[in-house]
Scaffold this active site. Structure first.
Site, PDB file in Angstrom:
ATOM      1  N   HIS A   2       1.375  -0.902  -0.094  1.00 40.05           N
ATOM      2  CA  HIS A   2      -0.191   0.005   0.366  1.00 40.05           C
ATOM      3  C   HIS A   2       0.617   1.076   0.092  1.00 40.05           C
ATOM      4  O   HIS A   2       2.182   1.371   0.159  1.00 40.05           O
ATOM      5  CB  HIS A   2      -1.013  -0.157   1.393  1.00 40.05           C
ATOM      6  CG  HIS A   2      -2.283  -0.168   1.422  1.00 40.05           C
ATOM      7  ND1 HIS A   2      -3.214  -0.280   1.627  1.00 40.05           N
ATOM      8  CD2 HIS A   2      -2.810  -1.993   0.342  1.00 40.05           C
ATOM      9  CE1 HIS A   2      -4.811  -0.864   1.105  1.00 40.05           C
ATOM     10  NE2 HIS A   2      -4.316  -1.765   0.743  1.00 40.05           N
TER      11      HIS A   2
ATOM     12  N   GLU B  23      -5.990  -0.688  -6.318  1.00 42.61           N
ATOM     13  CA  GLU B  23      -7.234   0.321  -6.150  1.00 42.61           C
ATOM     14  C   GLU B  23      -6.816   1.786  -5.568  1.00 42.61           C
ATOM     15  O   GLU B  23      -5.360   1.660  -6.045  1.00 42.61           O
ATOM     16  CB  GLU B  23      -7.733   0.110  -4.402  1.00 42.61           C
ATOM     17  CG  GLU B  23      -7.683  -1.275  -3.806  1.00 42.61           C
ATOM     18  CD  GLU B  23      -6.658  -2.760  -3.336  1.00 42.61           C
ATOM     19  OE1 GLU B  23      -5.239  -1.509  -3.102  1.00 42.61           O
ATOM     20  OE2 GLU B  23      -6.890  -3.233  -3.283  1.00 42.61           O
TER      21      GLU B  23
END
Length: 321
Positions: free
Chosen positions: A38, A107
């Protein structure tokens, strides 16, 4: 028997702590480990987002047995697939064959930072398919020049290759991704215990390949504290991937989940210290056909007590399924 994994969740701990945690997990007897990749945490209360690949390199040197895996890396926006191939090959060398490359379509939360916009889901999957083709070609050791609809590669060669390239996993959530995984992946990845995803994976060539799931859990002898922590840091998960893939930052997830109740989280996530509750959550994956399940203990400062409890009480009960 289901293999039980440990998750180094980069959104909730710093890099040195993540390495310490996976060392503990190896000693405790977890069968494998996975690592999120991330740029942002889902919610600001999680508080971290170190570079996963540096953490993985350190973990490869600090451990000796436990397999390592990205869960998952998006090889289409923030990273070019040629760069992903290089760092995956390097990781396989550092880990001496213990590394698997988990890939997904990504994402917006993490990929928007490079300013290329966020395409629609079908385009993201087209890009993922091209990226896998490029990575596979580079793993062969040949010089690769590639001109696709979404990516170009100009005379790329990987100079440091392991004898056996990393196995590639693909995250799935619908028909198109299952088709890509069945055709191009060595294993399938999913975060929901849906047997229909595995059936579609098998229909496109996935029969006999490993199936890896993941479950968030919140261990704590005080169940109310476990629920409160899960609500504070993990309520984003109730949105589902069609929503989670689109929101651009922690503030968006905070706003989107402002009406999620603690009761909702208590129903969705095993909380407390009742072994049976945790085992039943894993059983849903085993019954659906998953061969491996990674646990995510919620709370960066709660890893050591969870790992100790898992070693003493949980792991052998899951393996008895």
């Amino acid at each position: 028997m289901v293999d039980v994994g440990y998750t180094m969740m980069t959104e909730q701990a710093g890099p040195r702590e993540l390495v310490d945690h996976v060392v503990m997990a190896e000693r405790a007897g977890f069968d494998f480990s996975v690592t999120s990749d991330h740029y942002f945490p889902w919610l600001a209360s999680q508080g971290h987002a170190p570079y996963a690949w540096s953490v993985l390199g350190a973990a490869a040197q600090a451990t000796s047995r436990i397999p390592l895996m990205t869960y998952v890396t998006c090889p289409t926006t923030r990273y070019h697939p040629a760069v992903v191939a290089q760092k995956a090959a390097t990781m396989q060398l550092l880990a001496q064959g213990r590394f698997r490359l988990g890939l997904g379509s990504g994402e917006n939360l993490n990929e928007h930072v490079v300013g290329q916009g966020w395409p629609a889901a079908p385009v993201r999957l087209e890009k993922l398919e091209e990226a896998i083709e490029i990575i596979r070609a580079l793993f062969s050791g040949d010089e690769v020049t590639y001109h696709g609809e979404h990516f170009d590669v100009d005379q790329a060669v990987l100079w440091d290759l392991p004898e056996e390239p990393p196995k590639i996993g693909v995250a799935v959530s619908g028909g198109y991704s299952c088709e890509i995984a069945g055709r191009l992946a060595d294993l399938v990845i999913a975060t929901e215990p849906k047997s229909e995803l595995l059936r579609k994976f098998d229909q496109h060539g996935g029969t006999g390949k490993p199936r890896v799931g993941q479950i968030p859990v919140s261990y704590d002898p005080d169940r109310d504290a476990a629920i409160a922590r899960a609500h504070d840091q993990f309520r984003w998960m109730v949105g589902g991937w069609p929503v989670n893939a689109e929101l651009p930052g922690p503030s968006g997830f905070s706003g989107a989940t402002q009406y999620v109740r603690k009761e909702d989280i208590a129903e969705a996530i095993p909380c407390g210290d009742d072994v049976g509750t945790f085992v039943e959550a894993v059983r849903a994956y085993a019954d659906a056909g998953f061969t491996e399940v990674a646990l995510v203990q919620i709370g960066g400062d709660q890893q050591e007590p969870f790992i100790e409890w898992a070693q003493k009480k949980l792991l052998h009960e899951i393996r008895a399924l």
